[in-house]
Scaffold this motif. Structure first.
Motif, PDB file in Angstrom:
ATOM      1  N   ASN A 159      -7.750 -10.961   2.476  1.00  0.00           N
ATOM      2  CA  ASN A 159      -8.318 -10.392   1.271  1.00  0.00           C
ATOM      3  C   ASN A 159      -7.273 -10.214   0.178  1.00  0.00           C
ATOM      4  OD1 ASN A 159      -6.954  -8.246   2.341  1.00  0.00           O
ATOM      5  ND2 ASN A 159      -8.778  -7.164   3.014  1.00  0.00           N
ATOM      6  N   GLU A 160      -6.135 -10.843   0.338  1.00  0.00           N
ATOM      7  CA  GLU A 160      -5.121 -10.976  -0.695  1.00  0.00           C
ATOM      8  C   GLU A 160      -4.568  -9.640  -1.176  1.00  0.00           C
ATOM      9  OE1 GLU A 160      -6.731 -13.447  -3.754  1.00  0.00           O
ATOM     10  OE2 GLU A 160      -6.607 -15.260  -2.535  1.00  0.00           O
ATOM     11  N   LYS A 161      -4.622  -8.640  -0.327  1.00  0.00           N
ATOM     12  CA  LYS A 161      -4.003  -7.363  -0.651  1.00  0.00           C
ATOM     13  C   LYS A 161      -2.736  -7.234   0.194  1.00  0.00           C
ATOM     14  CE  LYS A 161      -8.232  -4.932  -1.988  1.00  0.00           C
ATOM     15  NZ  LYS A 161      -9.177  -3.823  -1.650  1.00  0.00           N
ATOM     16  N   GLU A 162      -1.608  -7.293  -0.447  1.00  0.00           N
ATOM     17  CA  GLU A 162      -0.338  -7.243   0.277  1.00  0.00           C
ATOM     18  C   GLU A 162      -0.054  -5.808   0.730  1.00  0.00           C
ATOM     19  OE1 GLU A 162       4.358  -8.452  -0.343  1.00  0.00           O
ATOM     20  OE2 GLU A 162       2.863  -8.987  -1.848  1.00  0.00           O
ATOM     21  N   ILE A 163       0.486  -5.671   1.929  1.00  0.00           N
ATOM     22  CA  ILE A 163       0.815  -4.354   2.474  1.00  0.00           C
ATOM     23  C   ILE A 163       2.089  -3.850   1.813  1.00  0.00           C
ATOM     24  CG2 ILE A 163       1.381  -3.059   4.553  1.00  0.00           C
ATOM     25  CD1 ILE A 163      -0.139  -5.188   6.138  1.00  0.00           C
ATOM     26  N   ALA A 164       2.041  -2.609   1.334  1.00  0.00           N
ATOM     27  CA  ALA A 164       3.207  -1.999   0.684  1.00  0.00           C
ATOM     28  C   ALA A 164       3.275  -0.525   1.053  1.00  0.00           C
ATOM     29  CB  ALA A 164       3.122  -2.168  -0.829  1.00  0.00           C
ATOM     30  N   PHE A 165       4.489   0.045   0.962  1.00  0.00           N
ATOM     31  CA  PHE A 165       4.696   1.430   1.386  1.00  0.00           C
ATOM     32  C   PHE A 165       5.522   2.202   0.363  1.00  0.00           C
ATOM     33  CE2 PHE A 165       4.248  -1.046   5.293  1.00  0.00           C
ATOM     34  CZ  PHE A 165       3.224  -0.354   5.919  1.00  0.00           C
ATOM     35  N   ILE A 166       5.271   3.500   0.319  1.00  0.00           N
ATOM     36  CA  ILE A 166       6.155   4.472  -0.320  1.00  0.00           C
ATOM     37  C   ILE A 166       6.593   5.422   0.778  1.00  0.00           C
ATOM     38  CG2 ILE A 166       6.328   6.371  -1.973  1.00  0.00           C
ATOM     39  CD1 ILE A 166       4.242   5.004  -3.670  1.00  0.00           C
ATOM     40  N   CYS A 167       7.882   5.660   0.912  1.00  0.00           N
ATOM     41  CA  CYS A 167       8.396   6.471   2.029  1.00  0.00           C
ATOM     42  C   CYS A 167       9.181   7.666   1.504  1.00  0.00           C
ATOM     43  CB  CYS A 167       9.295   5.624   2.927  1.00  0.00           C
ATOM     44  SG  CYS A 167       8.479   4.160   3.608  1.00  0.00           S
ATOM     45  N   ASP A 168       8.964   8.809   2.140  1.00  0.00           N
ATOM     46  CA  ASP A 168       9.749   9.998   1.841  1.00  0.00           C
ATOM     47  C   ASP A 168       9.942  10.787   3.124  1.00  0.00           C
ATOM     48  OD1 ASP A 168       7.467  11.670   2.335  1.00  0.00           O
ATOM     49  OD2 ASP A 168       6.773  11.283   0.310  1.00  0.00           O
ATOM     50  N   TYR A 169      10.759  11.783   3.074  1.00  0.00           N
ATOM     51  CA  TYR A 169      10.908  12.672   4.227  1.00  0.00           C
ATOM     52  C   TYR A 169      11.450  14.009   3.773  1.00  0.00           C
ATOM     53  CZ  TYR A 169      15.917  11.349   4.383  1.00  0.00           C
ATOM     54  OH  TYR A 169      17.239  11.116   4.090  1.00  0.00           O
ATOM     55  N   PHE A 177      15.417   8.625   0.678  1.00  0.00           N
ATOM     56  CA  PHE A 177      15.995   7.403   1.204  1.00  0.00           C
ATOM     57  C   PHE A 177      16.939   6.793   0.174  1.00  0.00           C
ATOM     58  CE2 PHE A 177      12.369   7.527   4.145  1.00  0.00           C
ATOM     59  CZ  PHE A 177      13.008   7.191   5.324  1.00  0.00           C
ATOM     60  N   GLU A 178      17.888   6.008   0.679  1.00  0.00           N
ATOM     61  CA  GLU A 178      18.933   5.460  -0.182  1.00  0.00           C
ATOM     62  C   GLU A 178      18.903   3.939  -0.178  1.00  0.00           C
ATOM     63  OE1 GLU A 178      22.289   7.278   1.611  1.00  0.00           O
ATOM     64  OE2 GLU A 178      21.594   9.304   1.158  1.00  0.00           O
ATOM     65  N   ASN A 179      19.557   3.366  -1.164  1.00  0.00           N
ATOM     66  CA  ASN A 179      19.604   1.916  -1.309  1.00  0.00           C
ATOM     67  C   ASN A 179      20.098   1.247  -0.028  1.00  0.00           C
ATOM     68  OD1 ASN A 179      19.344  -0.500  -2.780  1.00  0.00           O
ATOM     69  ND2 ASN A 179      21.516  -0.475  -3.307  1.00  0.00           N
ATOM     70  N   ASN A 180      19.425   0.163   0.374  1.00  0.00           N
ATOM     71  CA  ASN A 180      19.754  -0.632   1.565  1.00  0.00           C
ATOM     72  C   ASN A 180      19.294  -0.002   2.876  1.00  0.00           C
ATOM     73  OD1 ASN A 180      20.989  -2.752   0.092  1.00  0.00           O
ATOM     74  ND2 ASN A 180      22.899  -1.574  -0.031  1.00  0.00           N
ATOM     75  N   ASP A 181      18.602   1.143   2.832  1.00  0.00           N
ATOM     76  CA  ASP A 181      18.016   1.678   4.061  1.00  0.00           C
ATOM     77  C   ASP A 181      16.951   0.715   4.583  1.00  0.00           C
ATOM     78  OD1 ASP A 181      19.536   3.933   4.284  1.00  0.00           O
ATOM     79  OD2 ASP A 181      18.063   5.290   3.401  1.00  0.00           O
ATOM     80  N   PHE A 202      11.225  -3.521   6.753  1.00  0.00           N
ATOM     81  CA  PHE A 202      11.084  -3.215   5.331  1.00  0.00           C
ATOM     82  C   PHE A 202      12.398  -2.603   4.845  1.00  0.00           C
ATOM     83  CE2 PHE A 202       6.699  -3.888   6.211  1.00  0.00           C
ATOM     84  CZ  PHE A 202       6.053  -4.120   4.995  1.00  0.00           C
ATOM     85  N   SER A 203      12.890  -3.079   3.700  1.00  0.00           N
ATOM     86  CA  SER A 203      14.164  -2.624   3.153  1.00  0.00           C
ATOM     87  C   SER A 203      13.948  -1.937   1.808  1.00  0.00           C
ATOM     88  CB  SER A 203      15.124  -3.811   2.973  1.00  0.00           C
ATOM     89  OG  SER A 203      15.330  -4.479   4.192  1.00  0.00           O
ATOM     90  N   PHE A 204      14.787  -0.945   1.531  1.00  0.00           N
ATOM     91  CA  PHE A 204      14.701  -0.188   0.287  1.00  0.00           C
ATOM     92  C   PHE A 204      15.755  -0.697  -0.686  1.00  0.00           C
ATOM     93  CE2 PHE A 204      15.291   3.958  -2.090  1.00  0.00           C
ATOM     94  CZ  PHE A 204      14.055   3.902  -2.728  1.00  0.00           C
ATOM     95  N   ASN A 205      15.325  -1.074  -1.885  1.00  0.00           N
ATOM     96  CA  ASN A 205      16.263  -1.598  -2.888  1.00  0.00           C
ATOM     97  C   ASN A 205      16.652  -0.561  -3.933  1.00  0.00           C
ATOM     98  OD1 ASN A 205      14.047  -1.384  -4.582  1.00  0.00           O
ATOM     99  ND2 ASN A 205      13.671  -3.590  -4.696  1.00  0.00           N
ATOM    100  N   GLY A 206      16.333   0.683  -3.652  1.00  0.00           N
ATOM    101  CA  GLY A 206      16.645   1.761  -4.583  1.00  0.00           C
ATOM    102  C   GLY A 206      15.437   2.248  -5.343  1.00  0.00           C
TER     103      GLY A 206
END
Length: 271
Positions: free
Chosen positions: A15-25, A36-40, A65-69
């Motif tokens: 259905n052309e919906k790409e999986i994406a996340f927002i992460c916090d803690y 979270f920090e860059n390159n986590d 999944f990688s975090f780019n900042g």
């Protein structure tokens, strides 16, 4: 059963919906009071609602999944399918997971540098009833290890200021953990022996270390402070609780044999 990715790891675009996340803690980060920090890097598992997490054959299998900042990105495109899903996520990412019910993880023996301390901070998150969406899924992570804060104080007979060359060690703890990635539960590896952890210096009077949750029920060497060629070694009993921060106050005396340790309170969430 909904399928996000095929068994050969090729993306399935239904259905052309790409999986994406927002992460916090919860705050009190590994190195700062931010998030979270860059390159986590985190690992993501996803299963159809009602299905059990397995080592393989899930909708997503330890997807990196990688975090780019500013955003989390995967190394390949992954897409939603119909139905509801359960997501499991963990940090730090490991390319190989030996068992999702009994994942082996070890805290670093040398946490005096940022790298060793950060690599010891195991975070976990899960979310049920997730459906396909054009918006990112928010994952809230929590600390699954225990944190020890050692504070140094002076007794009345201690002359001068506490030296800046102090080193602090946590003794008699098992450094290897068994983690259930489906529940986030952590226990010490019953087959591993005890070891010593060198703590991270925050200031001349405060040190921190990440410890596998466990009970130290009999008095044994627990905290050691080394300064100017003198070793202050203290025994103690403590229950390191999962997700809790524990304060240990060490009162230094001119006579090392009279140095005292006080096991303080415990605070949940590391805050």
């Amino acid at each position: 059963m909904p399928v996000a990715c095929s068994s050969d790891n090729a993306p399935v675009n239904n259905n052309e919906k790409e999986i994406a996340f927002i992460c916090d803690y919860d705050r009190a980060s590994r190195t700062t009071d931010t998030n979270f920090e860059n390159n986590d890097k985190i690992g993501i598992y996803m299963v159809a609602e009602g299905a059990s997490l397995q080592l393989g054959g899930n909708e997503l299998n330890n997807e990196l999944f990688s975090f780019n900042g500013s955003a989390w990105t995967s190394s390949r495109k992954t897409y939603w399918d119909n139905g509801k899903h359960t997501i499991y996520a963990y940090y730090p990412y490991a390319a190989k997971v030996n068992d999702t019910e009994d994942y082996t993880f070890a805290v670093a023996s040398d946490q005096s540098a940022t790298e060793g301390y950060a690599a010891s901070d195991f975070l976990w998150s899960s979310k049920e009833g997730v459906e396909a969406s054009a918006d990112p899924v928010r994952l809230s992570f929590s600390h699954r290890m225990s944190k020890a804060i050692v504070k140094l104080e002076k007794s009345e007979d201690f002359e001068g200021e506490i030296p800046g060359d102090c080193e602090v060690y946590i003794h008699s703890t098992v450094a290897t953990a068994s983690i259930n990635l489906a529940t986030g539960g952590v226990s010490k590896d019953s087959y591993s022996g005890t070891s010593t952890i060198r703590a991270r210096k925050i200031s001349n009077t405060e040190f921190q270390a990440i410890v596998v949750p466990q009970n130290i029920e009999s008095r044994r060497p627990l905290v050691e402070v080394v300064s100017q060629g003198v070793s202050y070694l203290m025994e103690g009993k403590i229950s390191f609780k999962q997700g809790y921060c524990h304060t240990l106050v060490v009162t230094l005396s001119k006579n090392p044999t009279q140095t005292k340790i006080e096991i303080g309170g415990s605070i949940g969430g590391w805050n």
